[in-house]
Design an enzyme around this catalytic site. Structure first.
Site, PDB file in Angstrom:
ATOM      1  N   GLY A  45       0.745   7.464   3.189  1.00 19.13           N
ATOM      2  CA  GLY A  45       1.842   6.802   3.688  1.00 19.13           C
ATOM      3  C   GLY A  45       2.460   5.979   2.411  1.00 19.13           C
ATOM      4  O   GLY A  45       1.908   6.115   1.158  1.00 19.13           O
ATOM      5  N   GLN A  50       7.622   1.560  -3.107  1.00 17.55           N
ATOM      6  CA  GLN A  50       6.714   2.255  -4.130  1.00 17.55           C
ATOM      7  C   GLN A  50       7.637   3.480  -4.692  1.00 17.55           C
ATOM      8  O   GLN A  50       7.268   4.051  -5.636  1.00 17.55           O
ATOM      9  CB  GLN A  50       5.838   3.103  -3.172  1.00 17.55           C
ATOM     10  CG  GLN A  50       4.659   2.059  -2.819  1.00 17.55           C
ATOM     11  CD  GLN A  50       3.738   2.561  -2.031  1.00 17.55           C
ATOM     12  OE1 GLN A  50       3.709   2.812  -1.031  1.00 17.55           O
ATOM     13  NE2 GLN A  50       2.566   3.086  -2.835  1.00 17.55           N
ATOM     14  N   CYS A 110      -4.213   3.116  -3.024  1.00 16.20           N
ATOM     15  CA  CYS A 110      -2.700   3.129  -2.912  1.00 16.20           C
ATOM     16  C   CYS A 110      -2.065   4.049  -4.250  1.00 16.20           C
ATOM     17  O   CYS A 110      -2.642   3.845  -5.246  1.00 16.20           O
ATOM     18  CB  CYS A 110      -2.242   1.679  -3.087  1.00 16.20           C
ATOM     19  SG  CYS A 110      -0.413   1.453  -3.088  1.00 16.20           S
ATOM     20  N   LEU A 111      -0.972   4.709  -3.771  1.00 18.73           N
ATOM     21  CA  LEU A 111      -0.438   5.606  -4.864  1.00 18.73           C
ATOM     22  C   LEU A 111       0.204   4.848  -5.909  1.00 18.73           C
ATOM     23  O   LEU A 111       0.500   5.099  -7.016  1.00 18.73           O
ATOM     24  CB  LEU A 111       0.634   6.405  -4.215  1.00 18.73           C
ATOM     25  CG  LEU A 111       0.377   7.482  -3.145  1.00 18.73           C
ATOM     26  CD1 LEU A 111       1.401   8.327  -2.567  1.00 18.73           C
ATOM     27  CD2 LEU A 111      -0.861   8.507  -3.808  1.00 18.73           C
ATOM     28  N   HIS A 152      -1.345  -1.567   5.851  1.00 17.21           N
ATOM     29  CA  HIS A 152      -1.288  -1.331   4.492  1.00 17.21           C
ATOM     30  C   HIS A 152       0.369  -1.336   4.021  1.00 17.21           C
ATOM     31  O   HIS A 152       0.737  -1.707   2.811  1.00 17.21           O
ATOM     32  CB  HIS A 152      -1.917  -0.087   4.231  1.00 17.21           C
ATOM     33  CG  HIS A 152      -1.894   0.277   2.473  1.00 17.21           C
ATOM     34  ND1 HIS A 152      -3.122   0.217   1.651  1.00 17.21           N
ATOM     35  CD2 HIS A 152      -1.035   0.672   1.636  1.00 17.21           C
ATOM     36  CE1 HIS A 152      -2.900   0.401   0.481  1.00 17.21           C
ATOM     37  NE2 HIS A 152      -1.260   0.705   0.413  1.00 17.21           N
ATOM     38  N   GLU A 153       0.948  -0.312   4.675  1.00 17.98           N
ATOM     39  CA  GLU A 153       2.414  -0.076   4.355  1.00 17.98           C
ATOM     40  C   GLU A 153       3.266  -1.167   4.545  1.00 17.98           C
ATOM     41  O   GLU A 153       4.094  -1.382   3.601  1.00 17.98           O
ATOM     42  CB  GLU A 153       2.919   1.331   5.116  1.00 17.98           C
ATOM     43  CG  GLU A 153       2.175   2.377   4.695  1.00 17.98           C
ATOM     44  CD  GLU A 153       1.885   2.981   3.412  1.00 17.98           C
ATOM     45  OE1 GLU A 153       2.896   2.285   2.543  1.00 17.98           O
ATOM     46  OE2 GLU A 153       0.737   3.513   3.130  1.00 17.98           O
ATOM     47  N   HIS A 156       3.487  -3.777   1.768  1.00 18.04           N
ATOM     48  CA  HIS A 156       4.405  -3.499   0.484  1.00 18.04           C
ATOM     49  C   HIS A 156       5.742  -4.025   0.823  1.00 18.04           C
ATOM     50  O   HIS A 156       6.332  -4.367  -0.033  1.00 18.04           O
ATOM     51  CB  HIS A 156       4.578  -1.846   0.638  1.00 18.04           C
ATOM     52  CG  HIS A 156       3.280  -1.308   0.024  1.00 18.04           C
ATOM     53  ND1 HIS A 156       3.121  -1.456  -1.724  1.00 18.04           N
ATOM     54  CD2 HIS A 156       2.394  -0.289   0.359  1.00 18.04           C
ATOM     55  CE1 HIS A 156       1.901  -0.714  -1.783  1.00 18.04           C
ATOM     56  NE2 HIS A 156       1.515   0.153  -0.757  1.00 18.04           N
TER      57      HIS A 156
HETATM   58 NI    NI Z   1       0.062   1.478  -0.752  1.00 18.26          NI
END
Ligand code: NI
Length: 185
Positions: A45, A50, A110-111, A152-153, A156
């Site tokens: 995701g 991000q 998380c990236l 989670h997304e 953000h």
């Molecule tokens: Ni994330």
């Protein structure tokens, strides 16, 4: 095109993102680039902040569980029980989420938060209204990895990271690592 992924410490990850007002070629190109960036980073995701954009746009692609004997994950999609896989990759703008059910502990990463994984407690089900780029809307009722990933997304988009949601005991051990990440940024 692979985009640079914003890292912990960047204020863009802490801002509340604005609704997407127009779907144009620029946005469609951003979506294609976000998908490419997510696949390249082996993520499931990616939210627009991000990649440095504070707009309410998310891409998700949850792979099939290839473990033998596992049933494919299912979700109610516009009133019909369908495989989660059938709506991947999932791209949406301006989502509305309603998490429900019992709290469930699951390890997240998380990236944008390099090399940190932690247990996060969230409700195990989600009802979601997910406007699509073509003007249609997906109404989803799901559990499992998709429910987790949606929460989670969408966090953000509000400027939240999974590390904000760990238990206070876990936060103590995370604080030092996060401080180091922020210094490197
Ligand atoms: Ni994330």
């Amino acid at each position: 095109m692979i985009l640079p992924i914003t890292q912990y410490g960047n204020p863009v990850l802490r801002a509340v993102s604005a609704p997407v007002e127009t779907v144009d070629d620029e946005l469609r190109e951003l979506v294609a680039n976000m998908l490419e960036t997510m696949y390249e980073a082996n993520g499931i995701g990616l939210a627009a902040p991000q990649v440095g954009r504070n707009i309410r746009l998310v891409v998700i692609d949850i792979p099939e569980d290839e473990e033998e004997g596992t049933e494919p994950a299912m979700a109610t999609i516009n009133g019909e029980l369908r495989p989660v896989r059938s709506i991947m990759p999932l791209v949406f703008i301006n989502p509305t989420l309603e998490p429900y059910g019992k709290q469930y502990l699951f390890t997240e990463g998380c990236l944008s938060v390099h090399n940190i994984r932690a247990n996060v407690s969230r409700p195990d089900h989600v009802r979601a209204t997910l406007p699509q780029l073509d003007g249609s809307v997906l109404e989803i009722d799901c559990d499992g990895l998709l429910a987790r990933c949606l929460q989670h997304e969408c966090d953000h988009l509000e400027g939240f990271l999974f590390t904000d949601r760990v238990s206070s005991a876990a936060k103590i051990t995370l604080t030092k690592k996060l401080k180091k990440l922020a210094e490197r940024y």
